[in-house]
Scaffold this active site. Structure first.
Site, mmCIF file in Angstrom:
data_model
loop_
_atom_site.group_PDB
_atom_site.id
_atom_site.type_symbol
_atom_site.label_atom_id
_atom_site.label_comp_id
_atom_site.label_asym_id
_atom_site.label_seq_id
_atom_site.Cartn_x
_atom_site.Cartn_y
_atom_site.Cartn_z
ATOM 1 N N ARG A 95 -12.383 6.366 -0.793
ATOM 2 C CA ARG A 95 -11.466 5.430 -0.104
ATOM 3 C C ARG A 95 -11.953 4.021 -0.411
ATOM 4 O O ARG A 95 -13.135 3.711 -0.204
ATOM 5 C CB ARG A 95 -11.436 5.727 1.396
ATOM 6 C CG ARG A 95 -10.511 4.842 2.190
ATOM 7 C CD ARG A 95 -10.103 5.469 3.514
ATOM 8 N NE ARG A 95 -8.994 6.402 3.306
ATOM 9 C CZ ARG A 95 -7.714 5.994 3.251
ATOM 10 N NH1 ARG A 95 -7.406 4.732 3.339
ATOM 11 N NH2 ARG A 95 -6.752 6.874 3.059
ATOM 12 N N CYS B 198 0.819 -1.217 0.000
ATOM 13 C CA CYS B 198 0.000 0.000 0.000
ATOM 14 C C CYS B 198 0.859 1.277 0.000
ATOM 15 O O CYS B 198 1.466 1.587 -1.009
ATOM 16 C CB CYS B 198 -0.952 -0.041 1.183
ATOM 17 S SG CYS B 198 -2.372 1.035 0.953
ATOM 18 N N HIS C 239 -3.451 -5.586 2.428
ATOM 19 C CA HIS C 239 -3.073 -5.701 3.849
ATOM 20 C C HIS C 239 -3.632 -7.025 4.364
ATOM 21 O O HIS C 239 -4.211 -7.804 3.619
ATOM 22 C CB HIS C 239 -3.743 -4.573 4.652
ATOM 23 C CG HIS C 239 -3.195 -3.217 4.379
ATOM 24 N ND1 HIS C 239 -1.977 -2.772 4.840
ATOM 25 C CD2 HIS C 239 -3.730 -2.184 3.675
ATOM 26 C CE1 HIS C 239 -1.791 -1.515 4.458
ATOM 27 N NE2 HIS C 239 -2.835 -1.142 3.749
#
Ligand code: GLN
Length: 247
Positions: A133, A99, A198
């Site tokens: 997001r 990320c 993640h």
């Protein structure tokens, strides 16, 4: 074929700026690489690199994710080491960036309301902050792993675009990935890998962890070394339970 036993082998890993970039337990990737080597008797040296430290030669470099703020401090540090890290890439060293760390592997990251951050151009990519997001589970289909899938979760507003010889890690099956439009997730150029996954990523993708360890061993010893098999039944139970899972 290499005639050394796994117990005679070693890899060295640099964990880049863990005090700044370690969002959502990305440090679990380091623990996975360490344990999967130790379970086979392979020695692992791990060096944590902090702000101001010199980065020395390693077989594998790992960097986690983080908020825009932490990325500013790390971008400055990484940029000081850009030439060295590009040489390491060209010598076959393995890189894994998650990320925020992944975004700095490209040419730049343009946050929403802050100055552009210089990346280290390990790969031909760039990132611009988007309005939305992306948060949720992700399933990716690769063309180089077996099983083909990678699973994890994403939480980023950055939109990453790949160019030139930098190819995606895989195709999005569930989730948004690099930018939510071109169905790509992550990136690979030479032995440099980046991903938005993640989770942390490697505990539930043991096949990818072993793929990276074998590349690191090949870089160190100059020959392909096939790792012995481990009992990954629990890891794959988790992997399967998340494959295809949306929100
Ligand atoms: N700050 C970056 C973004 O929002 C990276 C976030 C992260 O590492 N999860 O896109």
């Amino acid at each position: 074929m290499y005639n050394m036993e796994e117990k005679d082998l070693k890899i060295s890993i640099a964990h880049l700026y863990p005090k700044l970039l370690n969002l959502y337990g990305d440090m679990g990737n380091i623990i996975t690489l360490k344990k999967r080597c130790e379970w086979r008797g392979i020695k692992v040296e791990i060096e944590e690199i902090g702000v101001g430290d010199n980065i020395k030669e390693h077989d594998l470099y790992f960097i986690g994710g983080g908020q825009d703020k932490q990325q500013v401090d790390v971008a400055e540090e990484l940029y000081k080491n850009k030439d060295f890290l590009q040489d390491e890439r060209d010598k076959g060293a393995v890189f894994l960036g998650i990320c925020g760390g992944y975004q700095l592997f490209g040419h730049y990251y343009q946050p929403f309301d802050a100055d552009k951050l210089n990346g280290i151009s390990l790969m031909d990519a760039y990132t611009v902050a988007g309005k939305k997001r992306f948060i949720g589970n992700v399933t990716v289909e690769t063309d180089f792993l077996s099983p083909k899938t990678l699973v994890g979760f994403e939480n980023h507003s950055g939109l990453t675009y790949l160019q030139g010889d930098t190819k995606p890690l895989g195709k999005i099956v569930v989730g948004n990935g690099n930018n939510g439009t071109d169905k790509s997730e992550g990136a690979r150029y030479k032995n440099v890998f980046g991903t938005y996954l993640h989770g942390s990523l490697l505990p539930k993708n043991p096949h990818f962890a072993d793929y990276l360890i074998e590349l690191a061993l090949e870089k160190r010893y100059g020959e392909k070394i096939a790792l012995s098999k481990l009992d990954d039944s629990i890891e794959y139970m988790t992997h399967t339970s998340l494959t295809g899972k949306a929100y």
